[in-house]
Design a protein around this motif. Structure first.
Motif, mmCIF file in Angstrom:
data_model
loop_
_atom_site.group_PDB
_atom_site.id
_atom_site.type_symbol
_atom_site.label_atom_id
_atom_site.label_comp_id
_atom_site.label_asym_id
_atom_site.label_seq_id
_atom_site.Cartn_x
_atom_site.Cartn_y
_atom_site.Cartn_z
ATOM 1 N N PHE A 2 -11.918 13.812 10.583
ATOM 2 C CA PHE A 2 -10.722 12.965 10.594
ATOM 3 C C PHE A 2 -10.722 12.250 9.257
ATOM 4 N N CYS A 3 -9.672 12.437 8.485
ATOM 5 C CA CYS A 3 -9.665 11.843 7.144
ATOM 6 C C CYS A 3 -8.590 10.769 7.030
ATOM 7 N N VAL A 4 -9.013 9.602 6.557
ATOM 8 C CA VAL A 4 -8.084 8.510 6.282
ATOM 9 C C VAL A 4 -7.974 8.374 4.768
ATOM 10 N N ALA A 5 -6.770 8.582 4.230
ATOM 11 C CA ALA A 5 -6.535 8.484 2.786
ATOM 12 C C ALA A 5 -5.907 7.125 2.492
ATOM 13 N N ILE A 6 -6.544 6.360 1.621
ATOM 14 C CA ILE A 6 -5.993 5.038 1.277
ATOM 15 C C ILE A 6 -5.789 4.972 -0.238
ATOM 16 N N ASP A 7 -4.536 5.005 -0.657
ATOM 17 C CA ASP A 7 -4.223 4.971 -2.082
ATOM 18 C C ASP A 7 -3.484 3.695 -2.441
ATOM 19 N N GLY A 8 -3.417 3.440 -3.742
ATOM 20 C CA GLY A 8 -2.670 2.285 -4.217
ATOM 21 C C GLY A 8 -3.170 1.838 -5.568
ATOM 22 N N PRO A 9 -2.455 0.902 -6.204
ATOM 23 C CA PRO A 9 -2.842 0.440 -7.540
ATOM 24 C C PRO A 9 -4.084 -0.450 -7.507
ATOM 25 N N ALA A 10 -4.577 -0.781 -8.696
ATOM 26 C CA ALA A 10 -5.786 -1.598 -8.842
ATOM 27 C C ALA A 10 -5.639 -2.937 -8.125
ATOM 28 N N ALA A 11 -6.691 -3.338 -7.431
ATOM 29 C CA ALA A 11 -6.801 -4.680 -6.852
ATOM 30 C C ALA A 11 -5.745 -5.023 -5.794
ATOM 31 N N ALA A 12 -5.227 -3.996 -5.112
ATOM 32 C CA ALA A 12 -4.247 -4.257 -4.044
ATOM 33 C C ALA A 12 -4.942 -4.597 -2.732
ATOM 34 N N GLY A 13 -6.257 -4.401 -2.681
ATOM 35 C CA GLY A 13 -7.005 -4.666 -1.455
ATOM 36 C C GLY A 13 -7.521 -3.400 -0.791
ATOM 37 N N LYS A 14 -7.425 -2.267 -1.499
ATOM 38 C CA LYS A 14 -7.866 -0.988 -0.923
ATOM 39 C C LYS A 14 -9.330 -0.993 -0.505
ATOM 40 N N GLY A 15 -10.172 -1.566 -1.367
ATOM 41 C CA GLY A 15 -11.615 -1.545 -1.111
ATOM 42 C C GLY A 15 -11.960 -2.295 0.167
ATOM 43 N N THR A 16 -11.447 -3.520 0.280
ATOM 44 C CA THR A 16 -11.715 -4.355 1.457
ATOM 45 C C THR A 16 -11.186 -3.679 2.717
ATOM 46 N N ILE A 17 -9.956 -3.176 2.624
ATOM 47 C CA ILE A 17 -9.337 -2.524 3.781
ATOM 48 C C ILE A 17 -10.108 -1.261 4.155
ATOM 49 N N SER A 18 -10.486 -0.474 3.155
ATOM 50 C CA SER A 18 -11.191 0.795 3.426
ATOM 51 C C SER A 18 -12.529 0.548 4.110
ATOM 52 N N VAL A 103 -13.181 7.774 5.333
ATOM 53 C CA VAL A 103 -12.143 6.973 4.699
ATOM 54 C C VAL A 103 -12.363 7.137 3.210
ATOM 55 N N MET A 104 -11.346 7.596 2.489
ATOM 56 C CA MET A 104 -11.474 7.690 1.033
ATOM 57 C C MET A 104 -10.372 6.880 0.395
ATOM 58 N N ASP A 105 -10.744 6.047 -0.582
ATOM 59 C CA ASP A 105 -9.708 5.270 -1.256
ATOM 60 C C ASP A 105 -9.656 5.632 -2.729
ATOM 61 N N GLY A 106 -8.419 5.629 -3.261
ATOM 62 C CA GLY A 106 -8.237 6.003 -4.668
ATOM 63 C C GLY A 106 -6.781 5.948 -5.065
ATOM 64 N N ARG A 107 -6.358 6.962 -5.840
ATOM 65 C CA ARG A 107 -4.979 7.009 -6.325
ATOM 66 C C ARG A 107 -4.247 8.254 -5.823
ATOM 67 N N ASP A 108 -5.009 9.333 -5.543
ATOM 68 C CA ASP A 108 -4.397 10.629 -5.244
ATOM 69 C C ASP A 108 -5.008 11.265 -4.002
ATOM 70 N N ILE A 109 -5.558 10.468 -3.108
ATOM 71 C CA ILE A 109 -6.244 11.060 -1.944
ATOM 72 C C ILE A 109 -5.221 11.706 -1.006
ATOM 73 N N GLY A 110 -4.141 10.978 -0.700
ATOM 74 C CA GLY A 110 -3.132 11.526 0.213
ATOM 75 C C GLY A 110 -2.265 12.603 -0.416
ATOM 76 N N THR A 111 -2.165 12.603 -1.748
ATOM 77 C CA THR A 111 -1.284 13.566 -2.420
ATOM 78 C C THR A 111 -2.018 14.825 -2.869
ATOM 79 N N VAL A 112 -3.271 14.693 -3.323
ATOM 80 C CA VAL A 112 -3.977 15.825 -3.943
ATOM 81 C C VAL A 112 -5.299 16.169 -3.246
ATOM 82 N N ILE A 113 -6.140 15.175 -3.020
ATOM 83 C CA ILE A 113 -7.499 15.463 -2.517
ATOM 84 C C ILE A 113 -7.466 15.866 -1.033
ATOM 85 N N CYS A 114 -6.790 15.087 -0.210
ATOM 86 C CA CYS A 114 -6.705 15.398 1.232
ATOM 87 C C CYS A 114 -5.246 15.378 1.679
ATOM 88 N N PRO A 115 -4.441 16.344 1.210
ATOM 89 C CA PRO A 115 -3.004 16.306 1.557
ATOM 90 C C PRO A 115 -2.750 16.453 3.052
#
Ligand code: C5P
Length: 200
Positions: A2-18, A103-115
Motif C-alpha cells: 500500500f503506497c501513500v505518495a505525499i508531494d509538495g513544495p519545500a517546508a509545507a509540512g510533508k515531513g511531519t505529516i509523512s 509512505v514516501m514524500d517528495g516532489r514526484d512520488i504521485g506523478t512519476v515514482i508511484c503513479p
C-alpha cells in the motif's frame, strides 16, 4: 503493498505529516528529498552528480549535515538532471515494493515514482508561511541567518522544482490537496490520515 505518495513544495509540512501517517498505519517512511540532498552534498564535495546518484548507498542518507540550506539548494540543482533522477528511481520503487505499506514524500512520488499509489496527497502552504516555519526549524539548529534569506531560498527552490523539464513539481490529477497555511500540526495530520483512510 500500500503506497501513500505525499508531494509538495519545500517546508509545507510533508515531513511531519509523512512521519505521523507512517506511524498511524504502521508503514515504513522514506523522505526522498534526502536522496537528492545526499547527491547535492557529494557534488559540493567535488563528485560529479550523476556518478554520485549511481553510487548512492543507504548509509549516505544518515548524514545530519544534509539538513542545511546550502545542501537544499545543491539538491534542487542536481534534481533537474534527468540522469540523476533516473538513477534514483529504482532505489525509491524498491523501497515501496519491499515494505508492506510505505509512505514516501517528495516532489514526484504521485506523478512519476508511484503513479498507482493507493493514496496521493499534495501538501502546500503559502511561501511566507513555509519560510517562517523553515526559519524557526533551522534557527533552532543554528543553521539559518535571517527569515528573508530563508524566504528567498524557498522561492528559488519552488521556481526550480516547478519549472524543470523532468518530473516537475505538480499535484497528480488524483491527489487530495491539503493546504496547511491555516492549519496547526494536529489538524494537518488529522486531514492527511482521513484522506488516506478514505482511499484505503
Ligand atoms: O524535500 P527536500 O526539501 O529535502 O528536497 C530537496 C530538493 O530535492 C527539492 O528542492 C527538490 O529539488 C529535490 N527533490 C526532487 N524530487 C523528490 C524529492 C526532492 O526533485 N522526490
Amino acid at each position: 503493498m500500500f503506497c501513500v505518495a505525499i508531494d509538495g513544495p519545500a517546508a509545507a509540512g510533508k515531513g511531519t505529516i509523512s512521519r505521523a501517517v507512517a506511524e498511524h498505519f504502521g508503514f515504513a517512511h522514506l523522505d526522498t528529498g534526502l536522496l537528492y540532498r545526499a547527491v547535492g552534498a557529494k557534488m559540493m564535495a567535488g563528485v560529479p552528480p550523476v556518478e554520485a546518484a549511481q553510487n548512492l548507498l543507504p548509509q549516505d542518507l544518515d548524514d545530519p549535515d544534509l539538513r542545511g540550506p546550502e545542501v537544499a539548494q545543491a539538491a534542487s540543482k542536481v534534481a533537474v538532471i534527468a540522469e540523476v533522477r533516473a538513477a534514483l528511481v529504482d532505489f525509491q520503487r524498491a523501497f515501496a515494493r519491499r515494505s508492506g505499506g510505505a509512505v514516501m514524500d517528495g516532489r514526484d512520488i504521485g506523478t512519476v515514482i508511484c503513479p498507482r499509489a493507493e493514496a496521493k496527497l499534495f501538501v502546500t502552504a503559502s511561501a511566507e508561511v513555509r519560510a517562517k516555519r523553515r526559519f524557526q526549524e533551522l534557527a533552532a539548529k543554528g543553521l539559518a541567518n535571517s527569515l528573508e534569506e530563508v524566504l528567498a531560498d524557498v522561492k528559488a527552490r519552488d521556481e526550480r522544482d516547478m519549472n524543470r523539464a523532468e518530473a516537475p513539481l505538480r499535484p497528480a490529477e488524483d491527489a487530495v490537496l491539503i493546504d496547511t497555511s491555516e492549519l496547526d500540526v494536529d489538524a494537518a495530520i488529522a486531514a492527511a490520515i482521513q484522506a488516506v483512510t478514505e482511499r484505503g
